[in-house]
Scaffold this motif. Structure first.
Motif, mmCIF file in Angstrom:
data_model
loop_
_atom_site.group_PDB
_atom_site.id
_atom_site.type_symbol
_atom_site.label_atom_id
_atom_site.label_comp_id
_atom_site.label_asym_id
_atom_site.label_seq_id
_atom_site.Cartn_x
_atom_site.Cartn_y
_atom_site.Cartn_z
ATOM 1 N N LYS A 249 4.496 -3.643 5.625
ATOM 2 C CA LYS A 249 3.223 -3.821 5.527
ATOM 3 C C LYS A 249 2.731 -3.609 3.900
ATOM 4 O O LYS A 249 2.123 -4.239 3.401
ATOM 5 N N TRP A 250 3.382 -2.426 3.347
ATOM 6 C CA TRP A 250 3.253 -2.127 2.077
ATOM 7 C C TRP A 250 3.612 -3.482 1.143
ATOM 8 O O TRP A 250 3.136 -3.554 -0.175
ATOM 9 N N GLN A 251 4.821 -3.755 1.510
ATOM 10 C CA GLN A 251 5.401 -4.813 0.705
ATOM 11 C C GLN A 251 4.378 -6.045 0.892
ATOM 12 O O GLN A 251 4.040 -6.915 -0.101
ATOM 13 N N LYS B 283 0.550 -9.679 -1.498
ATOM 14 C CA LYS B 283 -0.790 -10.364 -1.257
ATOM 15 C C LYS B 283 -0.440 -11.372 -0.181
ATOM 16 O O LYS B 283 -1.049 -12.416 -0.273
ATOM 17 N N ASN B 284 0.470 -11.097 0.721
ATOM 18 C CA ASN B 284 0.879 -11.956 2.012
ATOM 19 C C ASN B 284 -0.015 -11.686 3.075
ATOM 20 O O ASN B 284 0.125 -10.960 4.094
ATOM 21 N N VAL B 285 -1.161 -12.341 2.911
ATOM 22 C CA VAL B 285 -2.342 -12.115 3.784
ATOM 23 C C VAL B 285 -2.125 -13.068 5.291
ATOM 24 O O VAL B 285 -2.482 -12.650 6.399
ATOM 25 N N LEU C 163 0.045 -10.267 7.065
ATOM 26 C CA LEU C 163 -1.047 -9.118 7.406
ATOM 27 C C LEU C 163 -2.118 -9.546 8.411
ATOM 28 O O LEU C 163 -2.376 -8.513 9.343
ATOM 29 N N ASN C 164 -2.558 -10.734 8.511
ATOM 30 C CA ASN C 164 -3.269 -11.236 9.285
ATOM 31 C C ASN C 164 -2.682 -11.031 10.820
ATOM 32 O O ASN C 164 -3.312 -10.904 11.763
ATOM 33 N N LYS D 197 -0.064 -2.858 -5.870
ATOM 34 C CA LYS D 197 1.134 -3.105 -6.616
ATOM 35 C C LYS D 197 2.564 -2.315 -5.950
ATOM 36 O O LYS D 197 3.275 -2.966 -5.910
ATOM 37 N N LYS D 198 2.228 -1.184 -5.800
ATOM 38 C CA LYS D 198 3.329 -0.414 -5.463
ATOM 39 C C LYS D 198 3.191 0.784 -4.714
ATOM 40 O O LYS D 198 2.231 1.636 -5.233
ATOM 41 N N ALA D 199 3.669 1.022 -3.473
ATOM 42 C CA ALA D 199 3.454 2.297 -2.900
ATOM 43 C C ALA D 199 4.779 3.126 -2.776
ATOM 44 O O ALA D 199 5.819 2.376 -2.308
#
Length: 144
Positions: free
Chosen positions: A36-38, A43-45, A48-49, A82-84
């Protein structure tokens, strides 16, 4: 004596299998959270959707909203995760619900400004059929 021994073996075997299943589920949730963080960074909606529950809620420092608004914010770059950097992860599975806690340092772009903040992030996942869905994502800013 033989019955006692067999009972003890059965008990230990079932306890081990139960622990293994919990451990497997915990690892599955950890892997899903990491992905999920990646996806958020990329911005891979689309992914994520699929992950976000239709009634999911998202709590940020600036407010709270639902799935559609979160996806729009990510896609438009309103918030760019950007980065977690993940420092600690714990998972507590309760039936078909999993609660994951992440202590992270998040590098993000918010309103055109790059910011770094330490957060404790609470993620709640709900099992639906064979899939885990993210039902809640809440950021709590840490003092360091």
């Amino acid at each position: 004596m033989k019955r006692l021994f067999i009972g003890l073996i059965l008990f230990l075997t079932s306890a081990h299998l139960s622990y293994s299943q919990d451990s497997t589920t915990e690892q599955e949730i950890k892997n899903l959270s990491k992905a999920k963080w990646q996806w958020m960074a990329d911005k891979n909606v689309e992914e994520l959707n699929k992950l976000f529950h239709k009634n999911a809620v998202f709590v940020h420092m600036g407010g709270s909203w639902g799935k559609d608004q979160e996806l729009n914010i990510i896609e438009s770059g309103g918030i760019h995760y950007k980065k977690a950097d993940i420092h600690e992860v714990s998972v507590n599975v309760i039936g078909d619900t999993a609660i994951l806690l992440n202590r992270i340092t998040l590098l993000a772009v918010v309103g055109g400004n790059e910011v770094t903040n330490p957060f404790m992030v609470t993620e709640v996942y709900k099992k639906e059929s064979e899939d885990w869905k993210l039902a809640s994502l809440s950021f709590t800013k840490l003092l360091n």
